[in-house]
Design a protein around this motif. Sequence first.
Motif, PDB file in Angstrom:
ATOM      1  N   TYR A 251       0.835  -1.204   0.000  1.00  0.00           N
ATOM      2  CA  TYR A 251       0.000   0.000   0.000  1.00  0.00           C
ATOM      3  C   TYR A 251       0.872   1.258   0.000  1.00  0.00           C
ATOM      4  O   TYR A 251       0.650   2.188  -0.773  1.00  0.00           O
TER       5      TYR A 251
ATOM      6  N   LYS B  23      -6.144  -0.277  -0.780  1.00  0.00           N
ATOM      7  CA  LYS B  23      -6.786   0.763  -1.595  1.00  0.00           C
ATOM      8  C   LYS B  23      -8.302   0.601  -1.474  1.00  0.00           C
ATOM      9  O   LYS B  23      -9.044   1.572  -1.434  1.00  0.00           O
ATOM     10  N   HIS B  24      -8.729  -0.662  -1.409  1.00  0.00           N
ATOM     11  CA  HIS B  24     -10.134  -0.955  -1.182  1.00  0.00           C
ATOM     12  C   HIS B  24     -10.229  -2.413  -0.736  1.00  0.00           C
ATOM     13  O   HIS B  24      -9.325  -3.193  -0.995  1.00  0.00           O
ATOM     14  N   ASN B  25     -11.317  -2.770  -0.048  1.00  0.00           N
ATOM     15  CA  ASN B  25     -11.495  -4.180   0.279  1.00  0.00           C
ATOM     16  C   ASN B  25     -12.967  -4.550   0.310  1.00  0.00           C
ATOM     17  O   ASN B  25     -13.839  -3.686   0.344  1.00  0.00           O
TER      18      ASN B  25
ATOM     19  N   ILE C 134      -9.424  -1.745  -9.832  1.00  0.00           N
ATOM     20  CA  ILE C 134      -9.021  -0.763  -8.813  1.00  0.00           C
ATOM     21  C   ILE C 134      -7.537  -0.920  -8.485  1.00  0.00           C
ATOM     22  O   ILE C 134      -6.808   0.064  -8.368  1.00  0.00           O
TER      23      ILE C 134
END
Lengths: 162, 564
Positions: free
Chosen positions: B89, B126-128, B147
Amino acid sequence: MNEEKHILSILVDNEPGVLSRIAGLFSGRGYNIESLCVAETLEPKISRITMVTKADSIAIEQIKKQLHKLINTIKVIELTGQDFVQREMVLVKVTAKPENRAEILRIVDIFRCKVVDVGKEHYTIEVTGDEGKINALLSLLRPIGIKEIAKTGIIALNREPK
Amino acid sequence: MEELTGSQILMRSLKAEGVDTIFGYPGGAVIDIYDELARTDIKHILVRHEQGAVHAADGYARASGRTGVCMVTSGPGATNTVTGIASAYMDSIPLVVITGQVPTHLIGNDAFQEVDIVGITRPCTKHNYLLKDAADIAKTIKEAFYIARSGRPGPVLIDLPKDITSKITSYEPVGEIKMKSYNPTYEPNQKQLKKVIDLVLEAKRPVIFAGGGVILSKGSEELTEFARKAQIPVTMSLMGLGAFPGTDPLSMGMIGMHGTYRANMSTGECDLLIGIGVRFDDRVTGKTDSFASQANIVHIDIDPTSIRKNIPVATPVVGDCRCTLKKLNEMLDRSNLDGIGEKRSAWFKQIEQWKSTNPLAYSQGSAIKPQFVVEQLYELTQGEAIITTEVGQNQMWAAQYYHFDKPGHFITSGGLGCMGFGLPAAIGAQVARPDKLVVDIAGDGSIQMNSQEMATAMQYGLPVKIVILNNGYLGMVRQWQELFYEKRYACTQMSTAPDFVKLAEAYGAAGLRASKPEDVIPVLKQGLFELRDRPVIMDFVVEQEESVYPMVPAGAPITEMLLV
């Protein structure tokens, strides 16, 4: 630098965990949340978060960018600096001894609030308005005796052109 | 429409994304997925610890320029990935991490091997996603890859409860993804570019500061063209090494806490600083008030949050580095560049003088100097090896003494600074690039954090080379203690370590040791070339109290360096 109050209106996906992403962003980066109000919009897949935060001009730019960076954020609108209307609702539980009741009802009348519950020794008053009105009401009720209050936090929308 | 299990849909979706390799570790919650995985032609690399799986996928992503994939089970399998995810990340590495989860009806019950991994990784992905319906698998995988690799890349985690992996549902392949809430800006604003060109043409003392964003956007060629056309010297962040040829006369090497004298001095004196794909982190800027204080700062980055986060920027450009540089090059072609070199001749002379008065240097002694080992490694491999590093002195010496001419050749945990990164990352890089010599430059401390991955290298015949700069200390902390804590070496001496030669042999790999300067070249030659076909640990017993110079004390201006 001077910290100022900013009202943000944030449109987000109405999904589990989204609020936690926003709250986590604030706690993780050391920003503060003064109040937060979340509910579905007319489009059930989208929620509106109205948030009040205190920040200087550099921090508020970061806050807006960081909020926008979240995958679930659709739009971030800063209302502060625009023409907008804001409201907040507060329930005030005030001590209502017989000798004070007339005074309380007079205040309720002047401020155009409502008594929504009457107990043996308490009135619960519902008041809606902007910060100024609410603070004025609370300062008048405080000497009479406020037992507890519940605030919704601010909700706001920008004004449309007249 | 076909009726498939969740696991089958997952495999179809991964294949549709072009996935050929997964780094992972099975367990109860992912047993159905593994059963299905074994029926596909996707290669699975069984690591020895889930942290290794993520670092390996990270190394794979950086060496191949593609998205790395890992898969682990629920609970401890998932928590063991957190360090790797956080590292990816910080360095913006595209990864998709698939974690198993307990069945949906048990979620929230504190079930066996249950952990809220989506909650845990929210701030470092970043996103989950937590999926609760097999019908969402195909779309989510598509979205996750999109993404992970688009915009500013990063790791995306998908948590898959066990029951949905075996549930049968109808499957339809997913077409292109378009998301209302996510739409990164690639094309820069033309007006801002015009300002940049004007500044470039005017500047007498310009500097380009390039970072990992250039490599991630695959914009190295465009950067090289831009710097040469506009005649601007280039310094790079640790993550940016290889974005511009390190041996080019315009290269000033690395900037920052252990940057070169000329890179740091020129940043202090420049009148124009063009940051490209960087985030101006504290290890680069030192004291921010005095960072590039005479310069008009241009900042080109795809992530708007990077801009003005740490330092004020006069000319922000939000856009993809490659796309922006391409446009800038076209605009330069239409500009009058006559005499641009002459305009900067005094500046180049000044930089040359900084270089000749204070080059990167160390003194030879009776013990092996770690810098000498890296220098010889560079010479012998002619700069062609993929270098991974651990974290600490080994990492800094690798950055200083191995010169990277191409992107994708220096793989290091830059932002998180994660010890134990180098060996699994080397394994991932070797899987991606079987043709390449892959070398992990390690310290005796770091290598012990993930040395179990030697077994992985052996199992899959991955001939990675590990160069241990063995000084018996946690060297970087020891160096700080020497300089700033009056040599009180609190808990930094590693008086007990395994015999690394025997350790290599225990895994069935080759182990070599060099204890004297004259052993260095023969050991490197043997380890790198004669034993090319297998993993090798080379243990270099180096000068114990050697320090990394130049050094900027934490919080000082970067022009105030401690020199050798």
